[in-house]
Design an enzyme around this catalytic site. Structure first.
Site, PDB file in Angstrom:
ATOM      1  N   ALA A 103     -31.536  64.330  54.764  1.00 16.99           N
ATOM      2  CA  ALA A 103     -31.772  65.705  54.296  1.00 16.99           C
ATOM      3  C   ALA A 103     -31.153  66.713  55.276  1.00 16.99           C
ATOM      4  O   ALA A 103     -29.994  67.123  55.088  1.00 16.99           O
ATOM      5  CB  ALA A 103     -33.258  65.927  54.105  1.00 16.99           C
ATOM      6  N   ARG A 104     -31.900  67.054  56.305  1.00 18.69           N
ATOM      7  CA  ARG A 104     -31.382  67.947  57.336  1.00 18.69           C
ATOM      8  C   ARG A 104     -31.988  67.544  58.672  1.00 18.69           C
ATOM      9  O   ARG A 104     -33.164  67.179  58.740  1.00 18.69           O
ATOM     10  CB  ARG A 104     -31.745  69.408  57.032  1.00 18.69           C
ATOM     11  CG  ARG A 104     -30.915  70.052  55.936  1.00 18.69           C
ATOM     12  CD  ARG A 104     -29.460  70.262  56.353  1.00 18.69           C
ATOM     13  NE  ARG A 104     -28.672  70.936  55.345  1.00 18.69           N
ATOM     14  CZ  ARG A 104     -27.868  70.322  54.462  1.00 18.69           C
ATOM     15  NH1 ARG A 104     -27.757  69.016  54.461  1.00 18.69           N
ATOM     16  NH2 ARG A 104     -27.172  71.038  53.587  1.00 18.69           N
ATOM     17  N   GLU A 137     -25.373  69.338  64.607  1.00 24.59           N
ATOM     18  CA  GLU A 137     -24.143  68.616  64.219  1.00 24.59           C
ATOM     19  C   GLU A 137     -22.929  69.418  64.663  1.00 24.59           C
ATOM     20  O   GLU A 137     -22.947  70.643  64.571  1.00 24.59           O
ATOM     21  CB  GLU A 137     -24.100  68.456  62.692  1.00 24.59           C
ATOM     22  CG  GLU A 137     -25.148  67.491  62.177  1.00 24.59           C
ATOM     23  CD  GLU A 137     -25.102  67.338  60.656  1.00 24.59           C
ATOM     24  OE1 GLU A 137     -24.085  67.715  60.028  1.00 24.59           O
ATOM     25  OE2 GLU A 137     -26.093  66.852  60.102  1.00 24.59           O
ATOM     26  N   ILE A 170     -32.805  63.822  44.525  1.00 20.19           N
ATOM     27  CA  ILE A 170     -32.335  62.743  45.408  1.00 20.19           C
ATOM     28  C   ILE A 170     -33.479  61.777  45.711  1.00 20.19           C
ATOM     29  O   ILE A 170     -33.297  60.556  45.678  1.00 20.19           O
ATOM     30  CB  ILE A 170     -31.700  63.323  46.689  1.00 20.19           C
ATOM     31  CG1 ILE A 170     -30.474  64.183  46.317  1.00 20.19           C
ATOM     32  CG2 ILE A 170     -31.292  62.198  47.645  1.00 20.19           C
ATOM     33  CD1 ILE A 170     -29.881  64.986  47.478  1.00 20.19           C
ATOM     34  N   ASP A 178     -28.353  60.277  58.796  1.00 22.49           N
ATOM     35  CA  ASP A 178     -27.034  60.778  58.378  1.00 22.49           C
ATOM     36  C   ASP A 178     -26.867  62.243  58.757  1.00 22.49           C
ATOM     37  O   ASP A 178     -25.775  62.788  58.632  1.00 22.49           O
ATOM     38  CB  ASP A 178     -26.903  60.619  56.854  1.00 22.49           C
ATOM     39  CG  ASP A 178     -25.527  61.006  56.317  1.00 22.49           C
ATOM     40  OD1 ASP A 178     -24.520  60.554  56.911  1.00 22.49           O
ATOM     41  OD2 ASP A 178     -25.451  61.769  55.331  1.00 22.49           O
ATOM     42  N   GLY A 231     -23.478  61.830  53.346  1.00 23.23           N
ATOM     43  CA  GLY A 231     -24.262  61.710  52.109  1.00 23.23           C
ATOM     44  C   GLY A 231     -23.465  61.942  50.835  1.00 23.23           C
ATOM     45  O   GLY A 231     -23.485  61.135  49.909  1.00 23.23           O
ATOM     46  N   SER A 232     -22.737  63.028  50.781  1.00 23.28           N
ATOM     47  CA  SER A 232     -22.013  63.357  49.539  1.00 23.28           C
ATOM     48  C   SER A 232     -20.539  62.962  49.611  1.00 23.28           C
ATOM     49  O   SER A 232     -19.762  63.321  48.718  1.00 23.28           O
ATOM     50  CB  SER A 232     -22.132  64.863  49.255  1.00 23.28           C
ATOM     51  OG  SER A 232     -21.571  65.609  50.313  1.00 23.28           O
ATOM     52  N   HIS A 244     -23.000  62.517  58.670  1.00 25.47           N
ATOM     53  CA  HIS A 244     -23.225  63.380  57.496  1.00 25.47           C
ATOM     54  C   HIS A 244     -22.286  63.011  56.332  1.00 25.47           C
ATOM     55  O   HIS A 244     -21.462  63.813  55.907  1.00 25.47           O
ATOM     56  CB  HIS A 244     -23.069  64.865  57.876  1.00 25.47           C
ATOM     57  CG  HIS A 244     -23.804  65.791  56.945  1.00 25.47           C
ATOM     58  ND1 HIS A 244     -24.372  66.976  57.336  1.00 25.47           N
ATOM     59  CD2 HIS A 244     -24.057  65.705  55.619  1.00 25.47           C
ATOM     60  CE1 HIS A 244     -24.935  67.580  56.303  1.00 25.47           C
ATOM     61  NE2 HIS A 244     -24.753  66.815  55.239  1.00 25.47           N
TER      62      HIS A 244
HETATM   63  C1  DGY Z   1     -25.464  69.223  50.912  1.00 25.27           C
HETATM   64  O1  DGY Z   1     -24.923  69.372  49.819  1.00 25.27           O
HETATM   65  O2  DGY Z   1     -26.368  69.954  51.282  1.00 25.27           O
HETATM   66  C2  DGY Z   1     -24.971  68.098  51.748  1.00 25.27           C
HETATM   67  O3  DGY Z   1     -25.677  67.947  52.924  1.00 25.27           O
HETATM   68  C3  DGY Z   1     -23.510  68.268  52.051  1.00 25.27           C
HETATM   69  O4  DGY Z   1     -23.314  69.447  52.608  1.00 25.27           O
END
Ligand code: DGY
Length: 322
Positions: A240-241, A270, A161, A265, A290-291, A288
């Site tokens: 990321a986290r 959360e 990423i 994000d 991202g995906s 959240h």
């Molecule tokens: C991941 O794949 O880790 C994303 O944060 C979605 O959960």
């Protein structure tokens, strides 16, 4: 196709296309309501099951893994990050764990760029003004933000990423700097400047985008000390986290101007981020996402299923992490 249908428990509702495949190949226990299960509910649902298909909202800790039936041999994670699964306990119990890398790289990189632009150009504030009918009109000094073009972008964690973000940032003529556990070979670095320490990276990063995994070592890696290393008025991006940043330190830096803005994000706790983010004008926040594209979420489902399919066919799952 697996001959004796294996029982797979999916902890959340999956995209329809993935649920169709799961149902056609396995005895699938689906979560129609999409409510996150408690640990006890999940343990009950796992009775007699062969696999769990879990995701980031599940806490698959040591107690839960130890309470799973002996029939349960694999935990397929829908997602690339798997810090919510106790890998060591899974390994010691001989339970395979897989994840879904690659398929979400582009979508997550898109969101990182969106956050970078949104935070720098004050998109959240601007959107709210228009929506609330509070736009006073154009003026030469109205809502001036920060340009992105040509600025220095620090990337913390230059995996798939991080590299995809760097690729997009080059379209804005950004100067790419990065820190990673290992330096990349020149064909993957593509001119990005390597820093052998996070401190050195932070010191040059007018924009800092976080792409490291969540581990005990990276927890609160962005904290009061490291934020002070950034150039004054830096912009912090996190896809990321949430636990990689110390929220109190970020909020203080947003107030005193050490950070000009932040685009996040992901959050600790959360879906209830630190409440002071809601009071900060200079943030651009997403829940959240991202995906969260249709294509990507389908592909994450298909890949989680591919790992189950391979395992039950006696093959090595393609994305085994434990
Ligand atoms: C991941 O794949 O880790 C994303 O944060 C979605 O959960």
């Amino acid at each position: 196709m697996i001959s004796a249908r294996k029982v797979v428990v999916a902890t959340r509702k999956l995209p329809d296309a993935a649920e169709q495949v799961l149902k056609s190949e396995f005895a699938a226990r689906l979560n129609k309501s999409d409510r996150a299960y408690t640990a006890n509910e999940l343990i009950d649902l796992a009775a007699g099951a062969d696999a769990l298909l879990v995701t980031v909202t599940d806490r698959i800790d040591a107690n839960l893994i130890e309470a799973l039936p002996s029939s349960l041999r694999i935990i397929a994670n829908f997602g690339v990050g798997y810090e919510h699964i106790d890998i060591d306990t899974a390994r010691s119990r001989g339970v395979i764990v897989t994840n879904t890398p690659d398929v979400l790289t582009e979508a997550t990189a898109e969101i990182a760029v969106l956050l970078m632009l949104g935070a720098a150009r004050r998109a959240g504030e601007g959107h709210m003004l228009v929506m609330q009918g509070a736009w006073p009109g154009w003026s030469p000094t109205f809502m001036m933000g920060h340009g992105v073009t040509g600025k220095k972008l620090g990337i913390l964690g230059m995996g798939r990423i991080g590299q995809a973000v760097a690729h997009r940032a080059r379209g804005f003529d950004m100067e790419i700097h990065y820190h990673n556990r290992k330096r990349l070979p020149p064909d993957r670095e593509q001119g990005a400047r390597y820093h052998d320490s996070t401190d050195s990276l932070f010191a040059v990063s007018t924009f800092l985008s976080i792409h490291a995994t969540s581990t005990p070592q990276t927890k609160a890696i962005v904290n009061a000390r490291t934020i002070d290393l950034l150039p004054k008025g830096a912009i912090l991006i996190n896809t990321a986290r949430g636990d990689l940043v110390d929220d109190a330190a970020v909020i203080a830096a947003l107030k005193n101007g050490q950070l000009a803005a932040a685009g996040f994000d992901v959050f600790a706790g959360e879906p209830n981020p630190h409440p002071d983010y809601r009071r900060a004008p200079n943030v651009f926040l997403l829940p959240h996402l991202g995906s969260a594209t249709i294509e990507t979420r389908n592909n994450m489902g298909f890949l989680a299923i591919e790992n189950l399919r391979a395992f039950f066919a006696g093959k090595e799952p393609p994305n085994r992490v434990a």
